[in-house]
Every structure is written in C-alpha cells, then in structure tokens.
Scaffold this active site. Structure first.
Site, PDB file in Angstrom:
ATOM      1  N   GLU A 220      49.549  42.210  49.812  1.00  0.00           N
ATOM      2  CA  GLU A 220      49.652  41.488  48.657  1.00  0.00           C
ATOM      3  C   GLU A 220      49.439  42.220  47.521  1.00  0.00           C
ATOM      4  OE1 GLU A 220      49.134  36.509  49.090  1.00  0.00           O
ATOM      5  OE2 GLU A 220      47.668  37.594  49.840  1.00  0.00           O
TER       6      GLU A 220
ATOM      7  N   SER B  21      40.225  38.445  47.935  1.00  0.00           N
ATOM      8  CA  SER B  21      40.639  37.581  48.627  1.00  0.00           C
ATOM      9  C   SER B  21      41.015  36.479  47.709  1.00  0.00           C
ATOM     10  CB  SER B  21      39.890  36.903  49.872  1.00  0.00           C
ATOM     11  OG  SER B  21      39.819  37.880  50.569  1.00  0.00           O
TER      12      SER B  21
ATOM     13  N   HIS C 130      45.589  43.307  47.950  1.00  0.00           N
ATOM     14  CA  HIS C 130      44.955  42.489  48.866  1.00  0.00           C
ATOM     15  C   HIS C 130      45.675  42.964  50.284  1.00  0.00           C
ATOM     16  CE1 HIS C 130      44.185  38.412  50.578  1.00  0.00           C
ATOM     17  NE2 HIS C 130      43.121  39.325  50.812  1.00  0.00           N
TER      18      HIS C 130
ATOM     19  N   ASN D  36      46.278  33.312  51.890  1.00  0.00           N
ATOM     20  CA  ASN D  36      45.155  32.372  52.078  1.00  0.00           C
ATOM     21  C   ASN D  36      45.221  30.924  51.214  1.00  0.00           C
ATOM     22  OD1 ASN D  36      43.902  34.120  53.275  1.00  0.00           O
ATOM     23  ND2 ASN D  36      42.617  35.181  51.458  1.00  0.00           N
TER      24      ASN D  36
HETATM   25  P1  NAD Z   1      31.616  43.165  54.091  1.00  0.00           P
HETATM   26  O1  NAD Z   1      30.807  42.335  53.837  1.00  0.00           O
HETATM   27  O2  NAD Z   1      32.153  43.609  55.294  1.00  0.00           O
HETATM   28  O3  NAD Z   1      31.652  44.627  53.169  1.00  0.00           O
HETATM   29  C1  NAD Z   1      31.335  44.440  51.769  1.00  0.00           C
HETATM   30  C2  NAD Z   1      30.465  45.687  51.602  1.00  0.00           C
HETATM   31  O4  NAD Z   1      30.220  45.870  50.071  1.00  0.00           O
HETATM   32  C3  NAD Z   1      29.287  45.833  52.238  1.00  0.00           C
HETATM   33  O5  NAD Z   1      28.935  46.825  53.047  1.00  0.00           O
HETATM   34  C4  NAD Z   1      28.394  45.945  50.891  1.00  0.00           C
HETATM   35  O6  NAD Z   1      27.074  46.700  51.172  1.00  0.00           O
HETATM   36  C5  NAD Z   1      29.136  46.540  50.135  1.00  0.00           C
HETATM   37  N1  NAD Z   1      28.723  46.433  48.447  1.00  0.00           N
HETATM   38  C6  NAD Z   1      28.042  45.224  48.044  1.00  0.00           C
HETATM   39  N2  NAD Z   1      27.853  45.443  46.664  1.00  0.00           N
HETATM   40  C7  NAD Z   1      28.324  46.782  46.323  1.00  0.00           C
HETATM   41  C8  NAD Z   1      28.015  47.504  45.107  1.00  0.00           C
HETATM   42  N3  NAD Z   1      27.616  47.050  44.222  1.00  0.00           N
HETATM   43  N4  NAD Z   1      28.781  48.610  45.317  1.00  0.00           N
HETATM   44  C9  NAD Z   1      29.195  49.166  46.519  1.00  0.00           C
HETATM   45  N5  NAD Z   1      29.258  48.619  47.458  1.00  0.00           N
HETATM   46  C10 NAD Z   1      28.694  47.365  47.637  1.00  0.00           C
HETATM   47  O7  NAD Z   1      33.059  42.403  53.385  1.00  0.00           O
HETATM   48  P2  NAD Z   1      34.717  42.577  53.802  1.00  0.00           P
HETATM   49  O8  NAD Z   1      35.015  41.464  54.556  1.00  0.00           O
HETATM   50  O9  NAD Z   1      34.707  43.938  53.834  1.00  0.00           O
HETATM   51  O10 NAD Z   1      35.196  41.949  52.247  1.00  0.00           O
HETATM   52  C11 NAD Z   1      35.304  42.929  51.124  1.00  0.00           C
HETATM   53  C12 NAD Z   1      36.294  42.518  50.390  1.00  0.00           C
HETATM   54  O11 NAD Z   1      37.747  42.306  50.958  1.00  0.00           O
HETATM   55  C13 NAD Z   1      35.985  41.071  49.752  1.00  0.00           C
HETATM   56  O12 NAD Z   1      36.610  41.049  48.256  1.00  0.00           O
HETATM   57  C14 NAD Z   1      36.903  40.090  50.631  1.00  0.00           C
HETATM   58  O13 NAD Z   1      37.062  39.253  49.940  1.00  0.00           O
HETATM   59  C15 NAD Z   1      37.971  40.922  50.820  1.00  0.00           C
HETATM   60  N6  NAD Z   1      38.929  40.601  51.832  1.00  0.00           N
HETATM   61  C16 NAD Z   1      38.323  40.388  53.131  1.00  0.00           C
HETATM   62  C17 NAD Z   1      39.108  39.985  54.250  1.00  0.00           C
HETATM   63  C18 NAD Z   1      38.319  39.752  55.612  1.00  0.00           C
HETATM   64  O14 NAD Z   1      39.163  39.102  56.344  1.00  0.00           O
HETATM   65  N7  NAD Z   1      37.107  40.117  55.729  1.00  0.00           N
HETATM   66  C19 NAD Z   1      40.570  40.062  54.141  1.00  0.00           C
HETATM   67  C20 NAD Z   1      41.013  40.320  52.948  1.00  0.00           C
HETATM   68  C21 NAD Z   1      40.248  40.797  51.849  1.00  0.00           C
END
Ligand code: NAD
Length: 292
Positions: free
Chosen positions: A152, A119, A140, A190
C-alpha cells in the site's frame, strides 16, 4: 533521483522481510535495529527464507548469494548518510517512530526519501515530525513480505508527486503490486480486514460458533485461505487490538469497538502464534488445538 541504497530501520519480522526483498531486487541495503540480538539474527533469517525460495526454484543459488552480499548491518544510524530511501519498520509506537526520524534527519542526504511501514499511524503526523514532509510517505508491506504481492502506498497531506512516483517505481522494481490509499486510520487492507476479524471474535464471544466452526465457515463458505481466528493468531492479537483501537479512536464510530474477548486474550498474554497460544494452542506437537 535514482534509488540505489535503501536503509531499513528495525530488524523484526517486517524489517527482515523488507531487507530480503530489496537485496533480491539489486538494492544495497543498510539494516539497523536498537536491539543487537534482533540485528544479528536477521542475516540467518533472510538466508533461511531465501533457501526456501531456492528450493522452490523461485531464485537461483547465485541470486541468493549476491543478494546476501548486498546486506550490511549497521551498529548505529550514522551509516544512513549513504541511503537514498529509508524504510522505517520499527515497533508500532508513534513516539518511537518520531524519535527515529528525528535522529535520522540530520544524517540522511537532504534529497533522500523517508517512508514508514506503519500499519495504522497517521503518515501526515509522522511527516510533520521530519524536516521534509514533502519527501515522506507510507510504504506498507504485508506480512510475510517475500510472499505477499501487495504494497500500500499512502500519501501524507504534503507528499509531493516526484516522491510518490519514485517510491511507486521502487515497488515496481521489487516485482510487487501497489494500491494507493489516502491517509486515514489503518488505510485500506486493515480498515476492511480487522473489523472482519473483530466480528469473528464477537461471533465467538456471543457463542454463535466455536473457533473451529467460525474458521471452517469462512474458509469453505467464503473461500478465504485462512479462517479469521487463525489469521488473527498469525497477525498477533495485540496487533489486532491496537489496530481496532486506532480505528475506534480515529474514526470515533462504535462499529469499530474492540470485542471484549479480544481484549481479554491480550490481557492474558495469549497473543497468538508468537506466544504459543491465542485462539489456538500451538504448544503441542500435533495440530493447533482450539482454545474455545
Ligand atoms: P517487530 O516487533 O517484529 O520488530 C520491530 C523491531 O523494531 C524490533 O526488532 C525492535 O528492536 C526494533 N526497534 C524498536 N525501536 C527501535 C529504534 N528506536 N530503532 C531501531 N529499531 C527499533 O515488529 P514488526 O511486526 O516487524 O512491525 C514493524 C512495523 O511494521 C510496525 O510499524 C508494524 O505496524 C508494521 N507492520 C507489521 C505487520 C505485521 O503483520 N507484523 C504488517 C505490516 C506492517
């Protein structure tokens, strides 16, 4: 190159949604997470979300079954040797993401494209930590992925045109719409959305309005589908704070300073829906109750 098989790293909220939309668009998906619990939960979450789409007649029962058949869970990153495109959706932590790409680079095909769903982290910096900055870019997705129309696309400084075009074509194949952003902190959505949410928290902090009046004002006065504080709870207050910090640090402008009240909620562990309490309290049976 033709993209047929997609590797998704991270089976959290976003990775699960990303795997969902790729399998429905006929891509073979390999999903990996360091947490076995998160990984094993993913197919049931995807199946449940697809059931909802079947009930709404957005997809057929056959499409649902075929899509679920295209999802393969991986116990290790070794299985990424087959993929044409990687979508990294692990936790929003630069060191974690760099380590993931470092472990993937020797395994994935030399021509495979690497993307991150970050993000806010610099695409150019992540790309520089790989062996192929020209075949690296930001992809994104918005949350919830199966519902939100926008993706994005972010070029790093080295991203080449064939990579950009190939990834844009993939997003077209998902039936989603792209907006292209340059690689500056928090990109477009964002960059605009989070300062608005932060301003809503300042409005609350300064006593200009209560949680209900601020959300009602923006829903009915600006025609937003959700109030900004309700939206903050949905995104997660820790995520909102992290993005404000990225804007504040990356652009060095005081207009991005996170509201002290947002910091306090995060320190209290009141992170929004996911922790049961944020600007609203979700722990009761009825409607969420404003906490201020
Ligand atoms: P989340 O915490 O729900 O999931 C992250 C996952 O990554 C977890 O299951 C964790 O176990 C796993 N993980 C951590 N280290 C790891 C590794 N070394 N290898 C493999 N898996 C690993 O987070 P999320 O909300 O799904 O966000 C994930 C990404 O997406 C982030 O970069 C976030 O910024 C981005 N994002 C989030 C949103 C949102 O609204 N939540 C929107 C757009 C983008």
């Amino acid at each position: 190159m033709t993209i047929k098989t997609v590797g998704v790293v991270g089976a959290g909220q976003m990775g699960t949604g990303i795997a969902h939309v790729f399998t429905l668009a006929n891509y073979d998906v390999r999903l990996f997470d360091v947490s076995d619990t998160a990984l094993q939960k993913a197919p049931a979450t995807i199946a449940k979300n697809m059931d909802r789409q079947v009930r709404r007649e957005l997809i057929s029962e056959e499409e649902r079954a075929a899509a679920l058949g295209r999802l393969k869970l991986l116990e290790s990153v070794e299985g990424f040797s087959e993929v044409d495109l990687v979508v990294e959706a692990a936790s929003e932590n630069e060191e974690i993401k760099k380590k993931i790409f470092a472990s993937l680079c020797p395994i994935v095909k030399p021509e495979a494209i690497l993307t991150s769903n970050t993000s806010s982290i610099s695409i150019t910096r992540l790309a520089a930590a790989t062996d192929r900055p020209e075949r690296f870019m930001g992809l994104h997705f918005m949350n919830p992925v199966p519902v939100m129309q926008l993706v994005e696309l972010i070029r790093g400084i080295a991203t080449d045109e064939p990579t950009f075009t190939a990834v844009r074509d993939v997003v077209d194949a998902l039936g989603k719409t792209t907006a292209t952003a340059e690689d500056f902190p928090a990109f477009i959505v964002n960059r605009i959305l989070l300062p608005m949410i932060n301003e809503a928290v300042y409005t609350l902090y300064e006593g200009v309005g209560s949680v209900s009046s601020i959300d009602t004002a923006m829903r009915l006065g600006a025609n937003h589908p959700m109030g900004p504080l309700q939206l903050a709870d949905f995104i997660g207050l820790d995520i909102c704070l992290a993005i404000m910090n990225v804007l504040h640090d990356g652009l060095a402008d005081t207009k991005y300073r996170p509201c002290p009240l947002l910091v306090k909620y995060v320190e209290a562990g009141w992170l929004g829906r996911k922790s049961g309490r944020g600007f609203y309290d979700y722990r009761g049976e009825g409607d969420p109750v404003p906490t201020r």
